[in-house]
Motif scaffolding. Structure first.
Motif, PDB file in Angstrom:
ATOM      1  N   GLY A  11     -14.397   6.512   1.421  1.00  0.00           N
ATOM      2  CA  GLY A  11     -14.454   5.325   2.237  1.00  0.00           C
ATOM      3  C   GLY A  11     -13.589   4.254   1.465  1.00  0.00           C
ATOM      4  O   GLY A  11     -13.754   3.091   1.551  1.00  0.00           O
ATOM      5  N   THR A  12     -12.785   4.815   0.352  1.00  0.00           N
ATOM      6  CA  THR A  12     -11.869   3.819  -0.568  1.00  0.00           C
ATOM      7  C   THR A  12     -10.665   3.474  -0.149  1.00  0.00           C
ATOM      8  O   THR A  12      -9.958   2.911  -0.910  1.00  0.00           O
ATOM      9  N   THR A  13     -10.079   3.971   0.887  1.00  0.00           N
ATOM     10  CA  THR A  13      -8.908   3.678   1.376  1.00  0.00           C
ATOM     11  C   THR A  13      -8.635   2.680   2.512  1.00  0.00           C
ATOM     12  O   THR A  13      -9.445   2.935   3.550  1.00  0.00           O
ATOM     13  N   VAL A  14      -8.349   1.513   2.250  1.00  0.00           N
ATOM     14  CA  VAL A  14      -8.124   0.456   3.412  1.00  0.00           C
ATOM     15  C   VAL A  14      -6.984   0.945   4.434  1.00  0.00           C
ATOM     16  O   VAL A  14      -5.796   0.895   3.769  1.00  0.00           O
ATOM     17  N   PHE A  60      -3.710   1.811   1.966  1.00  0.00           N
ATOM     18  CA  PHE A  60      -3.665   1.303   0.888  1.00  0.00           C
ATOM     19  C   PHE A  60      -4.681   1.700  -0.194  1.00  0.00           C
ATOM     20  O   PHE A  60      -6.017   1.926   0.093  1.00  0.00           O
ATOM     21  N   HIS A  61      -4.007   2.175  -1.458  1.00  0.00           N
ATOM     22  CA  HIS A  61      -5.024   2.416  -2.483  1.00  0.00           C
ATOM     23  C   HIS A  61      -4.757   1.311  -3.701  1.00  0.00           C
ATOM     24  O   HIS A  61      -3.739   1.043  -3.949  1.00  0.00           O
ATOM     25  N   ALA A  85     -12.512  -8.991   3.548  1.00  0.00           N
ATOM     26  CA  ALA A  85     -11.416  -9.553   4.557  1.00  0.00           C
ATOM     27  C   ALA A  85     -11.347  -8.238   5.276  1.00  0.00           C
ATOM     28  O   ALA A  85     -11.003  -8.735   7.021  1.00  0.00           O
ATOM     29  N   ALA A  86     -11.356  -7.096   5.077  1.00  0.00           N
ATOM     30  CA  ALA A  86     -11.224  -6.004   5.957  1.00  0.00           C
ATOM     31  C   ALA A  86     -12.178  -5.880   7.195  1.00  0.00           C
ATOM     32  O   ALA A  86     -12.305  -5.483   8.100  1.00  0.00           O
TER      33      ALA A  86
END
Length: 195
Positions: A11-14, A60-61, A85-86
């Motif tokens: 779960g580390t990719t926005v 985004f990474h 913010a996400a």
């Protein structure tokens, strides 16, 4: 705990846009990196428009190499705030990403992103972002652990340095030369198949 609008094994990719889009653009950035700032300033609007039109999803990474080399925690803390913010929404995340880069400390050795008031002040530029919930998450570092995992996961992609972008498996040019200006939106789009 991961923020909303994230994907990937940890779960580390926005992401921005629809995960079911036919293509993906993966963007590799660091919040304290000047090249990343130039690329976001030049291309974020184009990326958002195409994602809004369903042409691709943007993933985004984020790296934290400057935290390691110059010292400090600004890249990680800025990413933690981006996680907050996400939670507010994709638009708020993208607007805050732009606002943070616009407020990026210079030179990169200045670690002002480690300071909560700096992160909150940048959020004032984003319509509808500041709230008691957002401010609490930034102040308490709700997503600091998540940000640390995201930065560690960056290495899994085999990417050396930032900024870099991929269209599906194709590497895209996003800067004209090392430490040089970003490509223009037109130059970026010309690299995409079918354009």
């Amino acid at each position: 705990m991961n923020p909303a609008n994230t994907t990937g094994a940890d779960g580390t990719t926005v992401y921005y846009g629809d995960l079911e889009a036919p293509h993906q653009v993966q963007v590799f950035l660091e919040m304290r990196d000047r090249g990343s700032r130039r690329v976001v300033e030049s291309l974020l609007g184009t990326l958002r428009k195409d994602a809004d039109d369903g042409k691709y999803v943007v993933k985004f990474h984020f790296a934290g190499m400057i935290d390691d080399t110059a010292g400090g925690s600004g890249s990680r803390r800025a990413l933690s705030a981006l996680g907050a913010a996400a939670d507010a929404g994709q638009r708020q995340f993208a607007d805050y990403l732009a606002a943070l880069f616009a407020a990026q400390p210079f030179p990169p050795g200045y670690d002002h992103f480690s300071e909560t008031p700096v992160l909150l002040s940048a959020a004032d530029a984003v319509d509808g972002l500041r709230s008691a919930d957002f401010d609490r998450k930034v102040t308490e570092g709700t997503y600091l652990n998540w940000a640390g995992v995201a930065i560690a996961d960056f290495e899994l992609f085999g990417v050396v340095g930032t900024p870099i972008a991929w269209y599906d498996e194709q590497v895209l040019q996003v800067v004209k030369e090392e430490d040089g200006p970003a490509v223009s939106p037109q130059e970026f789009l010309a690299q995409l198949p079918g354009r």
